[in-house]
Design an enzyme around this catalytic site. Sequence first.
Site, PDB file in Angstrom:
ATOM      1  N   LEU A   8       0.839  -1.198   0.000  1.00 55.67           N
ATOM      2  CA  LEU A   8       0.000   0.000   0.000  1.00 55.67           C
ATOM      3  C   LEU A   8       0.871   1.244   0.000  1.00 55.67           C
ATOM      4  CD1 LEU A   8      -2.841  -0.974   2.517  1.00 55.67           C
ATOM      5  CD2 LEU A   8      -2.563  -1.540   0.097  1.00 55.67           C
ATOM      6  N   ALA A  10      -0.562   4.452  -1.471  1.00 54.22           N
ATOM      7  CA  ALA A  10      -1.377   5.485  -2.120  1.00 54.22           C
ATOM      8  C   ALA A  10      -1.585   6.705  -1.245  1.00 54.22           C
ATOM      9  CB  ALA A  10      -2.722   4.902  -2.525  1.00 54.22           C
ATOM     10  N   ARG A  15       1.716  14.962   6.364  1.00 57.26           N
ATOM     11  CA  ARG A  15       2.584  15.472   7.436  1.00 57.26           C
ATOM     12  C   ARG A  15       4.055  15.568   7.043  1.00 57.26           C
ATOM     13  NH1 ARG A  15       0.959  11.607  12.141  1.00 57.26           N
ATOM     14  NH2 ARG A  15      -0.062  10.457  10.469  1.00 57.26           N
ATOM     15  N   TYR A 100       3.147  -2.171   3.837  1.00 62.16           N
ATOM     16  CA  TYR A 100       2.988  -0.718   3.725  1.00 62.16           C
ATOM     17  C   TYR A 100       4.257  -0.108   3.128  1.00 62.16           C
ATOM     18  CZ  TYR A 100      -1.093  -0.647   6.905  1.00 62.16           C
ATOM     19  OH  TYR A 100      -2.315  -0.814   7.479  1.00 62.16           O
ATOM     20  N   TYR A 364      45.613  18.801 -12.194  1.00 65.77           N
ATOM     21  CA  TYR A 364      44.382  18.363 -12.844  1.00 65.77           C
ATOM     22  C   TYR A 364      44.735  17.424 -13.983  1.00 65.77           C
ATOM     23  CZ  TYR A 364      40.306  17.997 -15.732  1.00 65.77           C
ATOM     24  OH  TYR A 364      39.271  17.472 -16.465  1.00 65.77           O
ATOM     25  N   ASN A 384      42.438  19.878 -21.343  1.00 62.96           N
ATOM     26  CA  ASN A 384      41.721  18.890 -22.149  1.00 62.96           C
ATOM     27  C   ASN A 384      40.559  19.484 -22.917  1.00 62.96           C
ATOM     28  OD1 ASN A 384      40.430  19.378 -19.681  1.00 62.96           O
ATOM     29  ND2 ASN A 384      39.372  17.413 -19.736  1.00 62.96           N
ATOM     30  N   TYR A 385      40.202  20.723 -22.633  1.00 63.90           N
ATOM     31  CA  TYR A 385      38.962  21.293 -23.173  1.00 63.90           C
ATOM     32  C   TYR A 385      39.285  22.572 -23.941  1.00 63.90           C
ATOM     33  CZ  TYR A 385      34.056  22.890 -22.999  1.00 63.90           C
ATOM     34  OH  TYR A 385      32.790  23.306 -23.309  1.00 63.90           O
ATOM     35  N   ARG A 438      60.077  26.701 -21.825  1.00 63.06           N
ATOM     36  CA  ARG A 438      60.087  27.963 -21.080  1.00 63.06           C
ATOM     37  C   ARG A 438      61.066  28.958 -21.713  1.00 63.06           C
ATOM     38  NH1 ARG A 438      62.252  24.153 -16.664  1.00 63.06           N
ATOM     39  NH2 ARG A 438      64.491  24.421 -16.851  1.00 63.06           N
TER      40      ARG A 438
HETATM   41  C1  UD1 Z   1      -3.443   1.778   9.743  1.00 60.92           C
HETATM   42  C2  UD1 Z   1      -4.289   0.717  10.438  1.00 60.92           C
HETATM   43  C3  UD1 Z   1      -3.993   0.737  11.920  1.00 60.92           C
HETATM   44  C4  UD1 Z   1      -2.514   0.515  12.155  1.00 60.92           C
HETATM   45  C5  UD1 Z   1      -1.702   1.534  11.377  1.00 60.92           C
HETATM   46  C6  UD1 Z   1      -0.231   1.202  11.458  1.00 60.92           C
HETATM   47  C7  UD1 Z   1      -6.346   0.618   9.136  1.00 60.92           C
HETATM   48  C8  UD1 Z   1      -7.745   0.996   9.049  1.00 60.92           C
HETATM   49  N1  UD1 Z   1      -5.664   1.022  10.182  1.00 60.92           N
HETATM   50  O1  UD1 Z   1      -3.877   3.025  10.230  1.00 60.92           O
HETATM   51  O2  UD1 Z   1      -4.736  -0.256  12.587  1.00 60.92           O
HETATM   52  O3  UD1 Z   1      -2.222   0.589  13.533  1.00 60.92           O
HETATM   53  O4  UD1 Z   1      -2.063   1.549   9.996  1.00 60.92           O
HETATM   54  O5  UD1 Z   1       0.526   2.225  10.882  1.00 60.92           O
HETATM   55  O6  UD1 Z   1      -5.830  -0.059   8.263  1.00 60.92           O
HETATM   56  N2  UD1 Z   1      -3.240   3.633   2.145  1.00 60.92           N
HETATM   57  C9  UD1 Z   1      -3.581   3.486   0.825  1.00 60.92           C
HETATM   58  N3  UD1 Z   1      -4.834   3.810   0.422  1.00 60.92           N
HETATM   59  C10 UD1 Z   1      -5.772   4.266   1.278  1.00 60.92           C
HETATM   60  C11 UD1 Z   1      -5.410   4.427   2.623  1.00 60.92           C
HETATM   61  C12 UD1 Z   1      -4.134   4.091   3.032  1.00 60.92           C
HETATM   62  O7  UD1 Z   1      -2.756   3.073   0.009  1.00 60.92           O
HETATM   63  O8  UD1 Z   1      -6.892   4.531   0.836  1.00 60.92           O
HETATM   64  C13 UD1 Z   1      -1.872   3.275   2.577  1.00 60.92           C
HETATM   65  C14 UD1 Z   1      -1.078   4.456   3.105  1.00 60.92           C
HETATM   66  O9  UD1 Z   1      -0.294   5.023   2.087  1.00 60.92           O
HETATM   67  C15 UD1 Z   1      -0.204   3.805   4.155  1.00 60.92           C
HETATM   68  C16 UD1 Z   1      -1.027   2.632   4.650  1.00 60.92           C
HETATM   69  O10 UD1 Z   1      -1.985   2.374   3.650  1.00 60.92           O
HETATM   70  O11 UD1 Z   1       0.987   3.307   3.619  1.00 60.92           O
HETATM   71  C17 UD1 Z   1      -1.682   2.916   5.981  1.00 60.92           C
HETATM   72  O12 UD1 Z   1      -2.568   3.996   5.830  1.00 60.92           O
HETATM   73  P1  UD1 Z   1      -2.766   5.075   6.953  1.00 60.92           P
HETATM   74  O13 UD1 Z   1      -3.738   6.058   6.512  1.00 60.92           O
HETATM   75  O14 UD1 Z   1      -1.456   5.563   7.446  1.00 60.92           O
HETATM   76  O15 UD1 Z   1      -3.447   4.179   8.094  1.00 60.92           O
HETATM   77  P2  UD1 Z   1      -3.467   4.478   9.615  1.00 60.92           P
HETATM   78  O16 UD1 Z   1      -4.573   5.387   9.917  1.00 60.92           O
HETATM   79  O17 UD1 Z   1      -2.114   4.831  10.096  1.00 60.92           O
END
Ligand code: UD1
Length: 455
Positions: A8, A10, A15, A100, A364, A384-385, A438
């Site tokens: 994942l 996306a 932050r 993740y 150089y 060289n250049y 020289r």
């Molecule tokens: C999630 C978990 C939480 C866990 C935590 C650990 C869920 C609902 N919660 O929360 O239990 O303790 O991670 O860090 O899963 N992402 C997508 N698409 C989306 C949403 C998220 O790709 O629509 C990806 C984010 O980029 C990220 C990961 O999923 O890499 C986690 O998403 P994030 O929004 O950080 O979840 P948390 O609220 O931290």
Amino acid sequence: MSLSVIILAAGQGTRMRSALPKVLHALGGEPLLKHVIRTARQLQPATIQVVYGHGGEQVRDALVGETVEWVLQDRQLGTGHAVARAMPLISDENTVLVLYGDVPMISAETLGALVEKATTGSLAVLTAELNNPHGYGRMLRDGAGRLVGIVEQKDANPAQLAIREINSGFLAAPAAQLRNWLGRLNNGNAQGEYYLTDIVAMAATDAVAVDSVCAAHEYEILGINDRVQLAALERIYQRGQAECLMRSGTTLADPARLDVRGAVSAGIDCCIDVNVVFEGTVSLGERVIIGPNCYIKNTRIGDDVQVFANCVIEDGVIGSRSRIGPFARIRPDTVLAEQVHVGNFVEIKKSRIAAESKINHLSYIGDTHMGARVNIGAGTITCNYDGANKHLTEIGNDVFVGSDTQFIAPVTIGDGATIGAGSTITRDVPADELALSRSPQKIRSGWKRPVKKPR
Ligand code: UD1
Ligand code: MG
């Protein structure tokens, strides 16, 4: 049964306060996502799918060359929704592992344990006990200690918030079951998202075993949300790199003052002083000594080489028993044979220097082929250049070059030739001859220095 990995990646990473997508920020010089992909590959999965977000073409471009399948999640409707996007390409017999992209230090061993549990039909989740569980989903267990659900921080009541066992987010499950659970998710929660975590309660209801695996090290589950966390994880990562080097026989003056941004390998009994940065792929032979404040990138260094303080070496090959620096700069495409000496304030670019040649001071050398046992005097420059093109300087074996010489390239110096100090060499010099350019020195006898006029 084969393994399908879903990463994942996306999320927006608000932050980070960055124009760069979060998963492209670097840990140890490489994008966070790249670390996760590399670890996933160690499990030899059938496929790796990366779920990336709207506007995330930058992510694909940055990881071009990685053989993964890209799955677009144009709206981030939650982790459950993200995983569901990747499911159509996965067959029911497979085991699915969810990772993740912003949790880069997960180990293959820990993931292996998760996958093993899922292969026997369980839903396996990676958990940890944290002193400060704030922000994480909390693991809910029944009276018999069985996992029955996960509650997110924002949905939790005070009693649930006191639970210190947290959800890392990583999980593994049999694909058929996972598909079924994902189809039953809804977004009736505090964040209006499809929570992947809700499948734990579904598994419990369906009487599918839910197993937890605990990561061997806490850093494995640390995710990056801001640059403070990124810097903290970078230190942990670097400590690991330093320990790896020390265990393989390298002495580090201070493991906290070495940075490895890529991959470095070293033979036994190397010594590395403080504030050294390695980037890309660097290999050191045996007994290599690196002085303080050196930056070395994509370079192969032979046995018994000494690199003194404050050197910069990029894309080079340094032959065994050579000595570099202090304050030397070796630029790309430079190959030094054995026992070459490169001294202070010397810059070498795109050149081949044969064995035992010495360029010890303030020179150089660019676009040059230099033979063996050549001595280059202080202040020698290869011109060289010409403002439009680069030209080659060829210097044979056993040539002696006096100080403050300029070679106006293209020019060829034969074996054994001698160049008198202060010469500007514009034409080829035959072997064994002396070349001088020289102007003759004049003596004006009786000449007096001017004196100040009286005021
Ligand atoms: C999630 C978990 C939480 C866990 C935590 C650990 C869920 C609902 N919660 O929360 O239990 O303790 O991670 O860090 O899963 N992402 C997508 N698409 C989306 C949403 C998220 O790709 O629509 C990806 C984010 O980029 C990220 C990961 O999923 O890499 C986690 O998403 P994030 O929004 O950080 O979840 P948390 O609220 O931290
Ligand atoms: Mg998160």
